[in-house]
Design an enzyme around this catalytic site. Structure first.
Site, PDB file in Angstrom:
ATOM      1  CD  GLN B 237      -3.143  -1.165   2.535  1.00  0.00           C
ATOM      2  OE1 GLN B 237      -3.288  -2.101   3.058  1.00  0.00           O
ATOM      3  NE2 GLN B 237      -3.415   0.075   2.682  1.00  0.00           N
ATOM      4  NE  ARG B 384     -13.903   0.288   3.470  1.00  0.00           N
ATOM      5  CZ  ARG B 384     -14.203  -0.079   2.488  1.00  0.00           C
ATOM      6  NH1 ARG B 384     -14.031  -1.360   2.283  1.00  0.00           N
ATOM      7  NH2 ARG B 384     -14.570   0.668   1.494  1.00  0.00           N
ATOM      8  CB  CYS B 385     -10.137   2.909  10.840  1.00  0.00           C
ATOM      9  SG  CYS B 385      -9.139   2.406  11.815  1.00  0.00           S
ATOM     10  CD  GLU B 760      -9.363   4.262   5.787  1.00  0.00           C
ATOM     11  OE1 GLU B 760      -8.991   5.383   6.486  1.00  0.00           O
ATOM     12  OE2 GLU B 760      -8.283   3.628   5.521  1.00  0.00           O
TER      13      GLU B 760
END
Lengths: 166, 806
Positions: B237, B384-385, B760
């Site tokens: 990523q 996802r945050c 997110e």
């Protein structure tokens, strides 16, 4: 380990290869035939990223030995597009309805949906959801995948596709 | 003007710029199986590496015997910690300032820890070799329960830290203690609690989960001995960060390291960190001189690389009897597993958990976080945050509901009473953040109106009465959640990774015929950057999005960027894109002025080119300017049309949203049904509404999984009991609810295009909405807080403990 000679028809073309008895179909497709559109997500038959069509049935190629596919007809994502190279209705539907994000589940999902529509050309939403329940998607939440399949179904059947109201 | 001249609307539409539901360019290849993911990379002579892993959660490694493995046909090498010590790579630094074993060095600290790396001609031979590696273990006492980690007689996990009373984030209180992080004013907070009419206190746990993208972590490393160059294709990523990490720890000059992130099959935070597989594959390639591929299987992914959450939060709220919150106190016991490998900005050992005051104007607050070691896998990624924001949102949103229950007040009404008001922005929170913009009450009221909230509450009251009369066994919950995220890490003044400021970057180069390429420091894992980044450029400089190719993930060609996670791409890279485009536009204006023979100031921008003020027929399109840039620039100006921007954001952005979940639960079976889920998101300026909606759907589905069943669970011996998709809840299309979405638009005042990021938000706001729905359903039976995950069995257990079977 001794190797076995196998032949099968993949996406309409006769292919052959030497494999160990333990070689998985997905590895034969991806590594021997270089058809890398079929993906591996779990290796335990849960996620469906490796779904291909084997003699008219959806199978998860991570738990089928290549030798089991001897003499069979296989359809993978690479064989889904129309003969003229344009996107098939399902492929178009996934794009138009935003039915994919990372794209990793997409080949298995489209190949599965292809078989579903062969078996049931005009499925209801509930039938679509049940019909793709062997294929996991981590990105889309499935809602737009359902719409993509409805889109393809309508296009193939020549009916009007009306996007379900939000 | 003849009839063929396009209207302004047609010209705008032709650009497919911001606000357009542009179809994704990525989909052409993905729908045909022509994506290029890491496992698709096949190089001549490529070898495969795979791990021998520990069956024990805590054990001394007495000996590793690899002789038999080396006799297996196709096996070329067995790499152990002893091998890695010869190149000083047996341990590696973590992003959190700790160190982590690459391969077991003397002991193992969690089940499935990497013990040896078998390199073979193909993946089957590698597996054969693994079966023949014999490891002698001496089991040690296992520490699983985080609440026992700091007992005086708790097992010593990290012998390498013996005698170290200070860690990367200050003093250590115990041999299993990593750090204590405190924020806020303790004395003022204590005083607020002493004066409060009403207080609540609850242990709110956010269990251990895993991002589990459909593609696992993997890489191919290829070392060219002649050139001394290492090329790594990986599921990264943040490819540039990986390049710098490799340069620092492998001592290869950074310009001789080429990191390529090709298409990535989902990330969700799993693919930010550096894992032993990458190091071992690189070492194996250097040793063998051949390319080496490492591909994690699903069990390895779930059990060894990067869990998320595992926060045990004791939350206290102080309030007046009218329901005005006057203070917040939170203590967190943070289970980091065997190594502190959290992927947070360096100065933030608990990420941005100090957003825990949420969307509320809470005058005083105090937060303390204790990080501890246990015999579990390392990680602590932002699944996802933005860093630990989802834990914080869950904590405050549960606490607000518990307070509402104690005050006998409606939870939505309590929220409306305590929201930060629009006129308070920029708002300075008690725990140190400056919220950029928001209109919370409008969002909350809009979603309440959509679901006919008052009617739902009436229906719930009727159902509860019917339940008490014995007429039904179904209970109904209305879960309200209002979240404020903090994303877009971040400003160099407080955000860095390994000393590198968390800016992001874009380089745009326009070609003579009015097309171009944009290279960006972010890296899509499904977010659709190739589509949306071009839309920003299209609007900014009037070149159709279809004429802009977006390229990410190649560290040789992309400008340095910190990558994609923590919803930072739009806030940071998105800003860099706009700023680079504006530099191009400024040069284009000079060229246009020269060609039109007017002063620059006499020009104004008009959709896709410049026109002379007052003379609308005298124009020069951006397409024509591109051509001119290569043959007739003003005297003294360099030819060409390109620009680079490195954007250091002045502040974070603060997206927010209001979610309502309506759920019915059968108390006799614990079976729940999500009747309705309404999600309203405000992510500021909306670049592509289709993609935003897709992100919200996906994030809600992950939130649903987490709240309603997903868990990485350990037994008392430290065995992972949810280590495959058979046991780890992954919702299919059948279980997944139908999602309804809505939005408001409150642009970020400091962002060049006003965008805030959205990917997110649904995970952050979704989890409390589901959990609050379950808790709300049971509350009238006397419960205050039921821990997640709320699967059927636990719902049934909750019902049982509340005496409904009596």
């Amino acid at each position: 380990m001794a190797k076995t000679h196998i032949t099968m028809k993949v996406n309409g073309a006769e292919v052959e290869g030497l494999v160990e008895p333990r070689t998985l179909l997905v590895h034969f497709l991806r590594e021997t035939l270089s058809l890398t559109g079929t993906h591996i997500g779990c290796e335990t038959t849960h996620c469906g990223a490796c779904t291909v069509d084997l003699d008219g049935k959806s199978v998860k190629s991570c738990t089928v030995f290549a030798v089991q596919a001897e003499g069979s007809e296989i359809l993978t994502i690479e064989g889904i597009a129309n003969a003229d190279g344009s996107l098939a209705a399902l492929q178009e539907g996934f794009r138009m309805m935003h039915g994919l994000q990372c794209g990793f589940c997409t080949p298995g999902m489209i190949v599965r949906a292809h078989r579903l529509l062969q078996e049931n050309p005009a499925p209801t939403e509930a039938e679509i959801r049940m019909g793709i329940s062997g294929n996991l998607c981590r990105c889309t939440g499935y809602q737009n995948i359902v719409k993509a399949i409805q889109y393809a179904s309508a296009k193939v059947n020549g009916t009007e596709f009306r996007e379900a109201a939000e | 003007m003849n009839d063929m001249t396009p209207t302004r609307e047609q010209r705008t539409a032709a650009l497919e710029g911001m606000g357009c539901k542009r179809k994704r360019v990525e989909d052409i290849r993905f729908t045909q199986g022509k994506g290029n993911y890491v496992d698709d990379v096949k190089l001549p002579g490529m070898l495969h590496g795979d791990f021998v892993r520990s069956p024990h959660a805590h054990a001394r490694v007495k000996a590793i015997h690899s002789e038999e493995a080396l006799k297996v046909p196709g096996v070329l090498a067995v790499i152990t910690a002893e091998t890695l010590k010869t190149v000083n790579l047996a341990w590696m630094p973590t992003l959190a300032g700790d160190v982590q074993m690459v391969l077991a060095d003397g002991k193992v600290l969690f089940q499935n820890q990497e013990v040896a790396f078998v390199v073979a001609t193909d993946r089957y031979a590698a597996d054969d070799g693994i079966a023949k590696v014999e490891v002698e273990y001496e089991p040690l006492p296992v520490l699983v329960d985080p609440f026992k980690a700091m007992d005086p007689d708790a097992p010593v996990l990290r012998e390498d830290l013996a005698g170290k009373t200070t860690g990367a984030h200050g003093p250590r209180k115990h041999h299993n203690h990593i750090f204590e992080w405190t924020v806020g004013d303790k004395d003022l907070t204590d005083a607020a609690f002493r004066k409060a009419d009403v207080t609540i206190k609850e242990l709110i746990s956010y269990h251990r989960v895993h991002p589990s993208p459909l593609e696992t972590c993997q890489c191919v490393c290829s070392f060219d001995k002649i050139r001394g160059e290492l090329t790594i294709w990986g599921t990264f990523q943040a490819p540039h960060v990986i390049r710098t990490v490799v340069a620092l720890i492998a001592k290869i000059p950074e310009h001789k390291i080429h990191v390529i992130s090709p298409d990535i099959g989902g990330g969700f935070g799993n693919k930010v960190g550096a894992y032993p597989g990458y190091i071992c594959a690189a070492v194996a390639s250097i040793v063998t001189g051949k390319p080496v591929k490492w591909v994690e299987d699903r069990i390895e992914n779930l059990t060894a690389t990067s869990f998320a959450r595992d926060y045990h939060m004791t939350a206290e709220l102080a309030a007046t009897k009218e329901g005005k919150v006057t203070g917040l106190r939170v203590h967190v016991l943070a289970d980091h597993g065997a190594f502190d490998a959290c992927a947070d900005p360096s100065k933030w050992p608990a990420g941005f958990f100090n957003i825990v005051t949420g969307s509320y104007d809470i005058p005083v607050a105090h937060l303390a976080v204790d990080g501890i070691y246990t015999n579990k896998a390392p990680g602590g990624v932002a699944y996802r945050c933005s860093f630990r924001v989802t834990e914080a949102a869950y904590c405050i949103e549960r606490a607000m509901d518990i307070l509402a229950q104690k005050l006998n007040m409606d939870p939505a009404e309590l929220r409306l009473k305590n929201f930060v008001r629009p006129e308070q922005f920029p708002y300075h929170s008690a725990l140190g953040w400056e919220y950029d913009s928001g209109d919370y009450a409008t969002a909350m009221k809009k979603v309440m109106e959509t679901v006919k909230y008052a009617g739902l509450r009436q229906e719930q009251a009727d159902k509860r009465a019917a339940f008490k009369r014995g007429e039904t066994r179904e209970i109904m919950g209305v879960g309200v959640s209002f979240f404020t995220e903090i994303v877009g890490a971040g400003p160099s003044k407080n955000c860095d990774i390994l000393g590198i400021a968390m800016f992001d970057s874009c380089e745009i180069r326009l070609h003579p015929t009015g097309a171009g390429i944009a290279r960006v420091g972010s890296k899509s894992q499904g977010q659709g950057h190739e589509t949306t980044w071009a839309q920003i450029i299209a609007t900014e400089i009037g070149i159709p999005a279809d004429n802009i190719m977006v390229e990410e993930g190649n560290t040789d060609t992309a400008p340095y960027g910190l990558g994609t996670y923590g919803s930072r791409s739009t806030p940071v890279a998105g800003a860099a894109i706009a700023m680079a485009a504006r530099k191009i536009k400024a040069k284009a204006q000079m060229i246009a002025a020269y060609k039109l023979e007017v002063h620059e100031d006499d020009l104004e921008w008009d959709i896709d080119g410049f026109r002379v003020k007052g003379l609308p027929e005298k124009t020069m399109s951006m397409k024509d300017i591109c051509w001119a840039a290569y043959n007739s620039v003003p005297p003294g100006m360099e030819p060409g049309l390109e620009a680079v921007s490195y954007y250091d954001p002045p502040n974070m952005t603060y997206p927010f949203g209001a979610y309502i979940c309506v759920m019915d639960i059968d108390v006799d079976t614990g079976v729940y049904k999500v009747r309705r889920f309404m999600a309203l998101d405000d992510c500021g300026t909306r670049i592509n509404p289709m993609i935003i909606e897709g992100q919200v759907h996906g994030g809600l589905t992950e939130a649903f999984a987490i709240a309603m069943g997903q868990e990485i669970r350990y037994d008392d011996a430290g065995n992972v009991v949810t280590g495959s998709f058979m046991d780890f809840f992954m919702p299919t299309a059948v279980e997944t609810p139908h999602w309804e979405t809505d939005f408001t638009v409150t642009p970020s005042p400091h962002h060049p295009i006003g965008a805030k990021g959205v990917g997110e938000s649904p995970n952050v706001g979704g989890v409390p909405a589901f959990s609050n729905a379950v808790n709300d359903a049971f509350s009238f039976l006397g419960s205050t807080h039921i821990q997640m995950p709320h699967d059927y069995w636990r719902n049934w257990k909750a019902a049982k403990s509340l005496g409904v079977f009596a």
